[in-house]
Design a protein around this motif. Structure first.
Motif, mmCIF file in Angstrom:
data_model
loop_
_atom_site.group_PDB
_atom_site.id
_atom_site.type_symbol
_atom_site.label_atom_id
_atom_site.label_comp_id
_atom_site.label_asym_id
_atom_site.label_seq_id
_atom_site.Cartn_x
_atom_site.Cartn_y
_atom_site.Cartn_z
ATOM 1 N N GLY A 195 -8.976 22.781 -18.848
ATOM 2 C CA GLY A 195 -9.021 21.490 -18.546
ATOM 3 C C GLY A 195 -7.883 20.919 -17.844
ATOM 4 N N ARG A 196 -6.547 21.141 -18.416
ATOM 5 C CA ARG A 196 -5.346 20.801 -17.869
ATOM 6 C C ARG A 196 -4.936 21.513 -16.555
ATOM 7 N NH1 ARG A 196 0.539 22.189 -20.528
ATOM 8 N NH2 ARG A 196 -0.138 24.233 -19.991
ATOM 9 N N GLU A 197 -5.321 22.681 -16.660
ATOM 10 C CA GLU A 197 -5.046 23.190 -15.000
ATOM 11 C C GLU A 197 -6.182 22.463 -14.104
ATOM 12 O OE1 GLU A 197 -5.264 27.574 -15.450
ATOM 13 O OE2 GLU A 197 -6.386 27.546 -13.486
ATOM 14 N N LEU A 198 -7.445 22.267 -14.347
ATOM 15 C CA LEU A 198 -8.270 21.644 -13.570
ATOM 16 C C LEU A 198 -7.728 20.227 -13.079
ATOM 17 C CD1 LEU A 198 -11.502 23.046 -14.415
ATOM 18 C CD2 LEU A 198 -10.366 23.788 -12.775
ATOM 19 N N VAL A 199 -7.642 19.426 -14.181
ATOM 20 C CA VAL A 199 -7.438 17.955 -13.748
ATOM 21 C C VAL A 199 -6.017 17.920 -13.187
ATOM 22 C CG1 VAL A 199 -6.878 15.919 -15.099
ATOM 23 C CG2 VAL A 199 -8.467 17.106 -15.752
ATOM 24 N N VAL A 274 -15.983 13.053 -4.975
ATOM 25 C CA VAL A 274 -15.392 14.089 -6.046
ATOM 26 C C VAL A 274 -16.316 14.477 -6.732
ATOM 27 C CG1 VAL A 274 -13.726 14.135 -8.009
ATOM 28 C CG2 VAL A 274 -13.254 12.715 -6.006
ATOM 29 N N THR A 275 -17.342 13.528 -7.163
ATOM 30 C CA THR A 275 -18.513 14.179 -7.881
ATOM 31 C C THR A 275 -19.516 14.991 -7.380
ATOM 32 O OG1 THR A 275 -19.712 11.885 -7.768
ATOM 33 C CG2 THR A 275 -18.291 11.907 -9.667
ATOM 34 N N GLN A 276 -19.649 14.539 -6.009
ATOM 35 C CA GLN A 276 -20.575 15.598 -5.249
ATOM 36 C C GLN A 276 -19.927 16.788 -5.237
ATOM 37 O OE1 GLN A 276 -20.788 12.902 -1.723
ATOM 38 N NE2 GLN A 276 -22.626 12.186 -2.290
ATOM 39 N N GLU A 277 -18.753 17.091 -5.111
ATOM 40 C CA GLU A 277 -18.083 18.404 -5.176
ATOM 41 C C GLU A 277 -18.380 18.835 -6.415
ATOM 42 O OE1 GLU A 277 -16.713 20.194 -2.607
ATOM 43 O OE2 GLU A 277 -17.422 18.854 -1.315
ATOM 44 N N LEU A 278 -18.285 18.184 -7.496
ATOM 45 C CA LEU A 278 -18.187 18.966 -8.991
ATOM 46 C C LEU A 278 -19.495 19.103 -9.387
ATOM 47 C CD1 LEU A 278 -15.696 16.520 -10.806
ATOM 48 C CD2 LEU A 278 -15.233 18.924 -10.025
ATOM 49 N N ALA A 279 -20.502 18.642 -8.737
ATOM 50 C CA ALA A 279 -21.857 18.915 -9.041
ATOM 51 C C ALA A 279 -22.030 20.271 -8.718
ATOM 52 C CB ALA A 279 -22.743 18.089 -8.046
ATOM 53 N N THR A 280 -21.453 20.950 -8.171
ATOM 54 C CA THR A 280 -21.701 22.406 -7.852
ATOM 55 C C THR A 280 -20.894 23.337 -8.813
ATOM 56 O OG1 THR A 280 -19.977 22.677 -6.099
ATOM 57 C CG2 THR A 280 -21.760 21.802 -5.238
ATOM 58 N N VAL A 281 -20.115 22.914 -9.629
ATOM 59 C CA VAL A 281 -19.144 23.753 -10.245
ATOM 60 C C VAL A 281 -20.027 24.039 -11.713
ATOM 61 C CG1 VAL A 281 -17.119 22.966 -9.204
ATOM 62 C CG2 VAL A 281 -17.542 22.260 -11.326
ATOM 63 N N PRO A 282 -19.526 25.014 -12.392
ATOM 64 C CA PRO A 282 -20.218 24.962 -13.688
ATOM 65 C C PRO A 282 -20.005 24.093 -14.867
ATOM 66 C CG PRO A 282 -19.052 26.977 -12.992
ATOM 67 C CD PRO A 282 -18.696 26.052 -12.048
ATOM 68 N N GLN A 283 -20.871 23.668 -15.741
ATOM 69 C CA GLN A 283 -20.786 22.900 -16.828
ATOM 70 C C GLN A 283 -19.498 22.955 -17.585
ATOM 71 O OE1 GLN A 283 -22.647 20.173 -17.207
ATOM 72 N NE2 GLN A 283 -22.128 19.536 -19.335
ATOM 73 N N ALA A 284 -19.110 24.329 -17.564
ATOM 74 C CA ALA A 284 -17.972 24.533 -18.663
ATOM 75 C C ALA A 284 -16.836 24.045 -18.080
ATOM 76 C CB ALA A 284 -17.862 26.183 -18.685
ATOM 77 N N ASP A 285 -16.738 23.867 -16.535
ATOM 78 C CA ASP A 285 -15.626 23.298 -15.978
ATOM 79 C C ASP A 285 -15.508 21.661 -16.197
ATOM 80 O OD1 ASP A 285 -14.617 25.730 -15.020
ATOM 81 O OD2 ASP A 285 -15.064 25.212 -12.678
ATOM 82 N N VAL A 286 -16.540 21.010 -16.208
ATOM 83 C CA VAL A 286 -16.507 19.637 -16.207
ATOM 84 C C VAL A 286 -16.137 19.243 -17.888
ATOM 85 C CG1 VAL A 286 -17.548 18.736 -14.402
ATOM 86 C CG2 VAL A 286 -18.883 19.306 -16.033
#
Ligand code: HEC
Ligand code: HEC
Ligand code: HEC
Length: 426
Positions: A195-199, A274-286
């Motif tokens: 999470g830290r790496e992603l945020v 931002v959320t439209q892009e995050l819609a395509t990543v795995p649930q685990a990432d968010v």
């Protein structure tokens, strides 16, 4: 004076040292161009992972011009220092990054240096991307090198003097760039680290959610305390758990991936892509992002005693209620059919209406939610041209008085006028 002459050689030496350090900082070597690698030379699995990395990093959001080809650049970014254009990052050898080696790409992501050695402006958020892992950088490279090459050259930048001299960015970097991934914290879980790496890295959330200082750097010691971007307020992210409408970790993860939180509102303005892009990543990432952000939550500041709470301007609220009945109630009224569609948030828990400033409520009325086709549950017309400053101001006063129990906003009509003038810094 004798003394002066005795100092002269020392001053000359000091001057030479300063000039030497400056040149050393500004001077970067070119990395030799390569023959554009064949798309088939990149592993399919790696490219697939690259698609996820590029979505997490919002690369397409900045590197695609309106109506332009994806990743071909040319999107104007307005900064307090002038306008800057994103560049072409498709593998075209002449106008894109076709001749860039992985080494050159890695240097750009970690240190903001282009292949030929010129400094890149920090509107490209390399101060965050530097936190990416080597594996993520290699995957993003593979993904981009497998796109169709597009011939497109970005228009020249229009920046104020002296910032049109790129080399000066070297000094900015001394202040704001800390290269490489962050050090691990043995007391934290793997999920927290991801999470830290992603945020802090790919997601570059602080680029909008941290206040900027006078030279456009993120203010030290104020990470995630909220910032202003394109006239919108990016709310503080360290008080989500304790704000006027508190969030849970699960709601945060859902919001990041769907753009909607039934208890807070819908993503709009610069947060929508931002959320439209995050819609395509795995649930685990968010989920990892939510875990990290929740570890940063701080208690609200001690209530400063307010001697007398300001009272709402009842005449304005009354005028706002008439406007609301005519223009808004068909969707937002208690009995409106839209109230019961999907997971749509009601205004009573809207973050925009509970914010410290009326900025986002006003921006929402100005811009609405763009039409995204029949399938989308989200649409709100833009009222910027349909209503004048006083009307938008009255509506804001009405929303605040009706849907929150907080004191009225100060000088709302003035805020509407400032935002309409595009006075984004205010
Ligand atoms: C907030 C907007 C923004 C985002 C998001 C963004 N970029 Fe950029 N990028 C820019 C701008 C603006 C430039 C040009 C900077 C300059 O000319 O100094 C740039 C330049 C670059 C360059 C250098 C190209 C060259 O020819 O020198 C690379 C490589 C790059 N970006 C890759 C990426 C990747 C990969 C991502 C996603 C992980 C990404 N960018 C996300 C704004 C952005
Ligand atoms: C066609 C339907 C429609 C109309 C008409 C409409 N809205 Fe909206 N409004 C929406 C939708 C959809 C959203 C985004 C989802 C949400 O937050 O409920 C929204 C969101 C909002 C928000 C932000 C809520 C949040 O925090 O996400 C505000 C404030 C708002 N509207 C005010 C108004 C006002 C004031 C009017 C009248 C001038 C109006 N709306 C007219 C559909 C509409
Ligand atoms: C390009 C600028 C930008 C970036 C990057 C950005 N945000 Fe936002 N964010 C905003 C703005 C502006 C708003 C307010 C408008 C809205 O509510 O949709 C917002 C709203 C939010 C909210 C809702 C807060 C509330 O109180 O309603 C959350 C949560 C959030 N962002 C989290 C994030 C996270 C996590 C990231 C990184 C993955 C991120 N944002 C990246 C601009 C940005």
């Amino acid at each position: 004076m004798k003394l002066r002459y005795r100092w002269a050689p020392m001053l000359a030496v000091a001057g030479a040292v300063v000039a030497g350090v400056a040149l050393y900082l500004m001077w970067e070597q070119a990395i030799a161009p390569i023959k554009p690698p064949a798309p088939s030379s990149f592993d399919g699995q790696l490219t697939l992972h690259g698609a996820r990395v590029v979505a997490l990093g919002d690369c397409a959001v900045c590197h695609t011009a309106r109506d332009g080809k994806p990743y071909a650049g040319g999107l104007p970014l307005s900064t307090p220092f002038g306008t800057l254009y994103s560049t072409n990052i498709t593998p075209d050898p002449d106008t894109g990054i076709g001749t860039w080696s992985l080494e050159a790409f890695t240097r750009a992501m970690r240190r903001g240096i282009s292949r030929d050695g010129h400094q890149l402006y920090p509107a490209f958020p390399y101060i965050h991307y530097t936190r990416m892992s080597d594996a993520d950088i290699a995957a993003a490279y593979a993904y981009l090198m497998r796109r169709d090459p597009v011939v497109a050259k970005a228009p020249p930048n229009d920046l104020v003097f002296p910032l049109n001299f790129r080399s000066l960015v070297a000094f900015w970097n001394v202040l704001f760039l800390r290269t490489g991934p962050e050090t691990p914290d043995s007391s934290r879980s793997a999920q927290w680290h991801r999470g830290r790496e992603l945020v802090n890295g790919l997601g570059h959330c602080a680029a909008c959610h941290t206040p900027l200082n006078l030279i456009g750097g993120e203010t030290w010691g104020k990470a995630f305390e909220g910032g202003v971007i394109d006239g919108w307020e990016a709310p503080p992210l360290m008080r989500l758990a304790h704000g006027p409408v508190p969030w849970t970790e699960a709601q945060l993860a859902t919001y990041l991936r769907t753009g909607i939180s039934s208890a807070h509102g819908a993503a709009a303005g610069p947060m929508l892509p931002v959320t439209q892009e995050l819609a395509t990543v795995p649930q685990a990432d968010v989920e990892a992002m939510a875990t990290y952000l929740f570890s940063l939550q701080q208690p609200p500041p001690a209530d400063s005693a307010i001697a007398s709470l300001p009272v709402a301007d009842q005449a304005a609220v009354q005028r706002g209620s008439v406007l609301f009945a005519g223009a808004c109630a068909s969707c937002h009224g208690d009995k409106a059919p839209m109230q019961s569609i999907g997971d749509r948030p009601g205004l009573a828990t809207s973050s925009a209406i509970h914010a410290a400033t009326p900025r986002n409520a006003i921006r929402m009325m100005f811009e609405g939610v763009p039409w995204q086709g029949e399938q989308a549950l989200h649409y709100m017309p833009a009222f910027e041209d349909a209503m004048d400053d006083a009307q938008i101001g009255d509506l804001a006063a009405y929303l605040r008085a009706t849907y929150s129990r907080l004191p009225p906003w100060d000088a709302v009509t003035q805020a509407v006028a400032d935002l309409r003038k595009g006075d984004a810094a205010k």
